[in-house]
Write an enzyme that holds these catalytic residues in place. Structure first.
Site, PDB file in Angstrom:
ATOM      1  N   SER A   1      -3.520 -11.781 -10.708  1.00 51.51           N
ATOM      2  CA  SER A   1      -4.014 -12.368 -11.953  1.00 51.51           C
ATOM      3  C   SER A   1      -4.525 -11.240 -12.850  1.00 51.51           C
ATOM      4  CB  SER A   1      -5.145 -13.353 -11.656  1.00 51.51           C
ATOM      5  OG  SER A   1      -6.142 -12.742 -10.881  1.00 51.51           O
ATOM      6  N   SER A   2      -4.984 -10.131 -12.250  1.00 48.48           N
ATOM      7  CA  SER A   2      -5.519  -9.044 -13.076  1.00 48.48           C
ATOM      8  C   SER A   2      -4.421  -8.355 -13.889  1.00 48.48           C
ATOM      9  CB  SER A   2      -6.305  -8.035 -12.239  1.00 48.48           C
ATOM     10  OG  SER A   2      -5.662  -7.790 -11.034  1.00 48.48           O
TER      11      SER A   2
ATOM     12  N   GLY B   1      -8.025 -14.266  -7.373  1.00 49.97           N
ATOM     13  CA  GLY B   1      -8.413 -13.764  -6.057  1.00 49.97           C
ATOM     14  C   GLY B   1      -7.447 -14.139  -4.950  1.00 49.97           C
TER      15      GLY B   1
ATOM     16  N   HIS C   1       0.834  -1.212   0.000  1.00 50.95           N
ATOM     17  CA  HIS C   1       0.000   0.000   0.000  1.00 50.95           C
ATOM     18  C   HIS C   1       0.868   1.261   0.000  1.00 50.95           C
ATOM     19  CE1 HIS C   1      -3.939  -1.979   0.304  1.00 50.95           C
ATOM     20  NE2 HIS C   1      -3.280  -2.900   0.973  1.00 50.95           N
TER      21      HIS C   1
ATOM     22  N   SER D   1     -12.368 -17.301 -22.818  1.00 49.36           N
ATOM     23  CA  SER D   1     -11.628 -17.555 -21.582  1.00 49.36           C
ATOM     24  C   SER D   1     -11.655 -19.046 -21.273  1.00 49.36           C
ATOM     25  CB  SER D   1     -12.253 -16.787 -20.408  1.00 49.36           C
ATOM     26  OG  SER D   1     -11.863 -17.402 -19.190  1.00 49.36           O
TER      27      SER D   1
ATOM     28  N   ASP E   1       1.791  -3.756  -9.747  1.00 53.44           N
ATOM     29  CA  ASP E   1       1.556  -5.075 -10.343  1.00 53.44           C
ATOM     30  C   ASP E   1       1.808  -5.075 -11.847  1.00 53.44           C
ATOM     31  OD1 ASP E   1       0.720  -5.323  -7.770  1.00 53.44           O
ATOM     32  OD2 ASP E   1      -1.377  -5.733  -8.226  1.00 53.44           O
TER      33      ASP E   1
ATOM     34  N   GLY F   1      -4.446 -12.626  -4.526  1.00 54.09           N
ATOM     35  CA  GLY F   1      -3.524 -11.528  -4.248  1.00 54.09           C
ATOM     36  C   GLY F   1      -2.200 -11.683  -4.987  1.00 54.09           C
ATOM     37  N   LEU F   2      -2.188 -12.468  -6.074  1.00 56.80           N
ATOM     38  CA  LEU F   2      -0.950 -12.654  -6.846  1.00 56.80           C
ATOM     39  C   LEU F   2      -1.060 -11.971  -8.209  1.00 56.80           C
ATOM     40  CD1 LEU F   2      -0.212 -16.387  -5.916  1.00 56.80           C
ATOM     41  CD2 LEU F   2       0.745 -14.313  -4.891  1.00 56.80           C
TER      42      LEU F   2
HETATM   43  C1  GLA Z   1      -2.839  -4.448  -4.977  1.00 57.66           C
HETATM   44  C2  GLA Z   1      -2.674  -3.299  -5.960  1.00 57.66           C
HETATM   45  C3  GLA Z   1      -1.273  -2.717  -5.907  1.00 57.66           C
HETATM   46  C4  GLA Z   1      -0.841  -2.403  -4.470  1.00 57.66           C
HETATM   47  C5  GLA Z   1      -1.143  -3.586  -3.551  1.00 57.66           C
HETATM   48  C6  GLA Z   1      -0.889  -3.266  -2.115  1.00 57.66           C
HETATM   49  O1  GLA Z   1      -2.052  -5.517  -5.392  1.00 57.66           O
HETATM   50  O2  GLA Z   1      -2.919  -3.739  -7.283  1.00 57.66           O
HETATM   51  O3  GLA Z   1      -1.209  -1.566  -6.718  1.00 57.66           O
HETATM   52  O4  GLA Z   1      -1.444  -1.226  -4.008  1.00 57.66           O
HETATM   53  O5  GLA Z   1      -2.468  -4.035  -3.676  1.00 57.66           O
HETATM   54  O6  GLA Z   1       0.462  -3.048  -1.893  1.00 57.66           O
END
Ligand code: GLA
Length: 395
Positions: free
Chosen positions: A126-127, A121, A34, A67, A171, A123-124
């Site tokens: 994928s988007s 989903g 963050h 997809s 990301d 937190g790695l």
């Molecule tokens: C997500 C967001 C990133 C970053 C993190 C937290 O992954 O895509 O831009 O803010 O949360 O560090």
């Protein structure tokens, strides 16, 4: 059959032609959470899970997207993208098409096959992986070239405006610029970066709590808005500040009265986290692992207590990891509210760590966690098809 052969065969059976395939990786953030949207520092690495996008141009202006993950076909005209998505998986590639056209890149219609292997989903990111691979593919199909940083920025714009998640640049940036065996120290203000080799004895181990997080759920955008509000309030004392990057912990303490207790804690997290990123980067530069443990623990604690983006499962996973042999540090990674932890584990203990953390987490929390021993990988690339027998589409 290798992965590209398989994908080419799937493309051909769906669309009847050959294709060019592009790959872009997900990421794990080692430290600096963050901080990106506060103009700060981050230290992510691209990982070995990618999104693969195959593309063959069409003669009309339709995008026909399939997809593999959702087993679903979507057809949209390039001139009918609108300005917002609809909460559908196709928002990511369509948002990128929208952002590219907004930036003046004229695109061509195309048949597109999407196969994502980054856990969704978790937190790695994928988007970012789908955005960057789709962006690269769409541009190439229309014979455009682009600078990697510019592609990352346009993918971020797609996610901010079209998808509606106000994410920072981390990301997409590391998905574009990742380097095998290295983490990237990124200055999210200047977008300058340095590659840092990971200490040889350290394995990156990612533990998935199996609790899905969803950035669009709103809390992420709330945190970002809180940081912006804090900057506005602190400007009363320091008119020159543009973001929390410009505030020191001393200045924050001095002007605490300008902020609510919650905003103060949000700022304390961001400012202290920037300091920890620099310290971990210095340790990596010297190939050292001492102090990593304290810095990772302090980051987790700060995200849990000050930024309030952890959850019971993440806390349990970090706590269990801390009790294992050969651990140099553990903390939650990514946006939070579920997803994964990142662990630095001695190479020789990584397999044992994987086994015992899985067993302990399962008995304490419930679901069997997925645990991945990862290598830092290379960023986005055109994947050359090795099967010459398949016809290639002229571009
Ligand atoms: C997500 C967001 C990133 C970053 C993190 C937290 O992954 O895509 O831009 O803010 O949360 O560090």
């Amino acid at each position: 059959m290798n992965k590209v052969h398989e994908l080419l065969a799937s493309f051909k059976s769906r669309f009847g032609t050959g294709a060019s395939f592009y790959r872009a990786p997900g990421r794990v953030n080692l430290i600096g959470e963050h901080t990106d949207y506060n103009d700060g520092y981050v230290l992510p690495a691209a990982i070995g899970f990618s999104c693969w996008v195959g593309i063959a141009p069409r003669d009309d202006r339709k995008l026909i997207l399939f997809s593999e993950n959702y087993s679903e076909l979507r057809e949209v005209g390039l001139d009918e993208l609108g300005v917002h998505g609809s909460g559908h998986w196709a928002d990511y590639p369509l948002g990128v098409a929208w952002a590219l056209q907004e930036a003046g890149y004229r695109l061509r219609g195309a048949n597109i096959y999407i196969a994502g292997e980054v856990p969704l989903g978790a937190g790695l990111s994928s988007s970012a992986a789908i955005e960057v691979s789709a962006g690269y593919a769409l541009l190439s199909a229309a014979n455009h070239t682009i600078d990697r940083t510019k592609l990352a920025l346009l993918c971020q714009r797609a996610e901010n405006e079209y998808v509606g998640a106000r994410v920072g640049i981390m990301d997409q940036f590391v998905s574009c610029h990742g380097q095998a065996g290295h983490a990237l120290l990124i200055d999210c203000r200047s977008l300058e970066y340095r590659t840092l080799r990971l200490p040889a004895k350290v394995s990156l181990v990612i533990c998935n709590t199996m609790v899905k997080h969803k950035l669009q759920a709103g809390e992420y955008n709330v945190r970002r808005a809180e940081c912006e509000e804090a900057v506005r309030k602190l400007s009363a004392a320091f008119p020159t500040i543009r973001s929390l990057r410009d505030v020191s912990l001393e200045q924050l303490a001095q002007d605490q009265s300008l902020l609510s207790e919650t905003l103060y804690r949000r700022c304390r997290h961001v400012i202290s986290e920037n300091g920890r990123v620099r310290k971990v980067a210095d340790l990596f530069e010297q190939g050292k692992t001492e102090k990593l443990r304290e810095l990772m623990a302090a980051s987790h604690q700060s995200l849990r207590d000050d930024y309030e983006v952890s959850c019971r499962e993440l806390d349990a996973m970090v706590e269990i990891a801390g009790r294992q042999r050969g651990v140099y540090g553990a903390r939650m990674t990514g946006g939070g509210f579920g997803g994964c932890t990142i662990n630095f584990v001695d190479v020789e203990h990584a397999t044992e760590f994987q086994r015992s953390v899985a067993a302990e987490y399962e008995s304490a929390i419930g679901p069997r966690p997925d645990i991945y021993i990862c290598d830092a990988s290379q960023g986005a690339e055109l994947v050359e098809a090795s099967d010459e027998s398949l016809p290639r589409v002229s571009r």
